[in-house]
Each structure stands twice: as structure tokens, then as C-alpha cells.
Write an enzyme that holds these catalytic residues in place. Structure first.
Site, PDB file in Angstrom:
ATOM      1  N   GLU A  99      -0.022  -1.244   5.557  1.00 14.82           N
ATOM      2  CA  GLU A  99       0.998  -0.909   6.567  1.00 14.82           C
ATOM      3  C   GLU A  99       0.897   0.540   6.972  1.00 14.82           C
ATOM      4  O   GLU A  99       1.302   0.909   8.074  1.00 14.82           O
ATOM      5  CB  GLU A  99       2.394  -1.211   6.007  1.00 14.82           C
ATOM      6  CG  GLU A  99       3.522  -1.077   7.005  1.00 14.82           C
ATOM      7  CD  GLU A  99       4.128   0.331   7.095  1.00 14.82           C
ATOM      8  OE1 GLU A  99       4.917   0.562   8.022  1.00 14.82           O
ATOM      9  OE2 GLU A  99       3.812   1.186   6.240  1.00 14.82           O
ATOM     10  N   ASP A 107       0.816  -1.221   0.000  1.00 14.67           N
ATOM     11  CA  ASP A 107       0.000   0.000   0.000  1.00 14.67           C
ATOM     12  C   ASP A 107       0.848   1.270   0.000  1.00 14.67           C
ATOM     13  O   ASP A 107       2.058   1.233   0.280  1.00 14.67           O
ATOM     14  CB  ASP A 107      -0.963   0.022   1.199  1.00 14.67           C
ATOM     15  CG  ASP A 107      -0.248   0.033   2.539  1.00 14.67           C
ATOM     16  OD1 ASP A 107       0.768  -0.676   2.684  1.00 14.67           O
ATOM     17  OD2 ASP A 107      -0.694   0.770   3.440  1.00 14.67           O
TER      18      ASP A 107
HETATM   19 ZN   LIG Z   1       6.777   2.062   4.121  1.00 19.27          ZN
END
Ligand SMILES: [Zn+2]
Length: 352
Positions: A124, A70
Site C-alpha cells: 500500500e 507492508d
Molecule cells: Zn497505512
């Protein structure tokens, strides 16, 4: 379909141009899953939008090479482009250049001295409860079994060891509300901040040297809230503070230290993320450092190495891209740096 055996600059650009803002990773996961599924020496598993690809060479040691799929939201930097010898655009640094290197390794390294688990995980960049590693830990913990993990977060091609922990908390000062024309009937909570600001301004950051590397703690107010109306003496003010603590300090000790420092105020813990040790006494990390032969620096920011460390797995950060450009509208990375990181990892995995 995503071509993971192509030149690393173009592969990075192709990845940048598949939009994958946190919580919207299905398209990139589909492509990563499909392309890895064609590689004969890999067994591919999918958990939600995270892809896990494992070798089964029959070695007794296993390493994890991991990166998140992401990105943060675009900031006039999507789609990406190639300008001279650089890839420019959203996620080029954090961390699609690292993902490109890991994908090409997964394709190219069909024999190695360790077994390898490649991990491409979701979400994340947002709260922990969405983090792909968290989901894998809950659903299929065995997939993360390994002796050493490399997080390919941007480090500018050097090895970053350990990581500092992060404690977020709120302190508040209470007063008494009154009309501001008759201020003597109240007690102004904002005025009471003088002592609190004094503590923040006079705080001396600890700089402990751990295993030969100097870490640097921090204490920063990050948000302030207070006030009622233009004619009211305010009765409450809150300040959010972020404390970064070195690997020699436990989350419990960090919390105690902060409670002591702000003992005259109301203290409320918001969240805490543990630090990670340097791992420099670990045999696999020592061997990695000797083969890679690049500079080493302490990690000041928090990364998922701490998640591995808390599971007892030594982990380091090593990836292409300048970390100062992560989340920056001008993200860019040189193709040479992506190739250097790729070549170093390939050498490490295949040198007997
Ligand atoms: Zn990162």
C-alpha cells in the site's frame, strides 16, 4: 508460528518484528496465511502476498475489514520493543496494531450479524500498480464484494470519514538561454517564477463543510527544478505542485480549477486520486457510528477508502495509533488503544 489468539500488545510486537517493507511481504503473508488457515470458520485465499479470509455465516450483508501488511523502510526503529504500556517500532502505528486487531477479530468472532471478509494486503505504501487491492480487483474482484468496508489505518481510535483527493501536476516557465555575462541576450526562467510563487502564496484554501464536517483543501509546491550552470541564464524551471481537494470536488473539476489558476504557465498533469464521500447517509455507516459511539473527523489524507468508494462501496477509516506518528521514526501505540478498537469492532459485529 504467529499466535493470533494472544494478547494484542504482544501480537502487535510479533507483527512489527516480522520485517515487511513494501515488496518484501512474503514472510509476513506466509505467517498470516498459516495462522488464519487454522481458524475453522474462515476460508482463506491468497493472491500474491495478499491474504483474504472470509466467513460464510449465511447473512445477506457482508463487511470488509482491511489493512495493509507492508511498512515504509526502517529508520533505526526495527526491531520493535515493548516499553511500559506501549509498543514501539516500525509499523506499530501504520499499521500493524490495526492488523493485530483484525487478526484477533478474525480468530475470535465465530458468529456475527454480518458476513465478514478480512483483507490483509500488500504494497500500500508504494505506487498504485503494486497495491494488493489493485491486484485483487484485477484477478478476483468478487473477493472484494461487500456492503461496507473498514480500513484500519491509524485514526487514533476515532472514526474518520471520507477522504480528500490528490492531484499532482507540474507547471513550468520557459525563458531563453544565454551567457550570464551577456544576460540581456536571454530571458531568465527562474526570475519568471515571481508570478507563480505569488499565486501559491495568495491561494486561499477552500474549507467546505460537507455533511456537517469541515474539510480543508491545500495547494503546496513540493519540488522545484531549474538551472543549467553557474554562468548560464536558465531557460526552463519546473515546479511540482500537490493539490488536495475535498470530497465535493471531482478529479476533473480539480484539474480544471488548477489549469485555470496557472493559465499563464505550461501545465502537465502527473496523477490524480479521487476523493471519497463521507458516506454519512449510508445505513450501515450510520449503524456503525451509533454502536461505536466515538468521535468523528474528516480524513484529510488519501487512503484506500477512495478505492472502495470508486467501486460504489461506502468505506471509513477506523484504527489504533496516532496518524501523526505514521512513517515517523518514533512510531508507538498504547496497548489500551489497540484493545479499545478491537473491543469496539467486536461489539459492533456481535451486537444484534
Ligand atoms: Zn497505512
Amino acid at each position: 508460528m504467529l499466535k493470533i489468539d494472544q494478547e494484542l500488545g504482544q501480537l502487535t510486537l510479533d507483527l512489527v518484528n516480522i520485517s515487511s517493507v513494501s515488496q518484501d511481504e512474503k514472510a509476513i503473508s506466509d505467517q498470516v496465511q498459516e495462522s488464519l488457515g487454522l481458524v475453522k470458520h474462515l476460508k482463506v485465499t491468497r493472491i500474491n502476498n495478499s491474504i483474504i479470509a472470509q466467513t460464510n455465516f449465511g447473512h445477506n450483508k457482508r463487511v470488509v475489514i482491511a489493512g495493509h501488511l507492508d511498512t515504509v523502510p526502517a529508520n533505526h526503529n526495527f526491531p520493535g520493543k515493548k516499553i511500559d504500556n506501549e509498543i514501539v517500532g516500525l509499523g506499530s502505528v501504520d499499521m500493524k496494531s490495526g492488523i493485530a486487531a483484525a487478526l484477533k477479530l478474525a480468530h475470535d468472532v465465530s458468529q456475527a450479524k454480518y458476513d465478514i471478509t478480512y483483507l490483509f494486503y500488500e504494497s500500500e505504501e508504494i505506487e498504485t500498480k503494486y497495491n494488493g487491492l489493485e491486484l485483487i480487483t484485477q484477478q478476483s474482484k468478487d473477493l472484494l464484494n461487500c456492503d461496507f468496508a473498514i480500513l484500519m489505518e491509524p485514526t487514533n481510535g476515532i472514526i474518520e470519514i471520507g477522504c480528500q483527493g490528490s492531484l499532482r501536476f507540474e507547471v513550468s516557465a520557459k525563458g531563453k538561454r544565454s551567457h550570464s555575462a551577456r544576460w540581456w541576450n536571454g530571458k531568465n526562467a527562474i526570475h519568471d517564477l515571481t508570478d507563480l510563487l505569488q499565486i501559491l502564496n495568495s491561494y486561499k484554501s477552500r474549507e467546505p463543510v460537507i455533511d456537517g464536517y469541515k474539510f480543508r483543501e491545500g495547494l503546496q509546491a513540493v519540488k522545484i527544478n531549474g538551472g543549467v550552470a553557474g554562468n548560464v541564464v536558465p531557460d526552463l524551471v519546473t515546479v511540482n505542485i500537490n493539490h488536495r481537494f475535498a470530497p465535493d470536488t471531482t478529479p476533473q473539476a480539480a484539474e480544471e480549477n488548477m489549469k485555470k489558476l496557472f493559465k499563464d504557465f505550461n501545465f502537465k498533469l502527473i496523477d490524480v486520486a479521487a476523493s471519497a464521500p463521507t458516506g454519512l447517509n449510508n445505513e450501515l455507516i450510520k449503524e456503525f457510528i451509533s454502536v461505536i459511539g466515538t468521535d468523528i473527523a474528516p480524513k484529510f489524507g488519501w487512503t484506500d477508502v477512495a478505492r472502495f468508494a470508486s467501486a460504489g462501496i461506502p468505506a471509513i477509516n477506523f484504527g489504533p495509533g496516532d496518524p501523526n506518528l505514521a512513517h515517523h521514526p518514533d512510531e508507538k501505540v498504547t496497548i489500551k488503544q489497540i484493545e479499545d478498537v478491537f473491543n469496539s469492532l467486536k461489539k459492533w459485529l456481535t451486537t444484534k
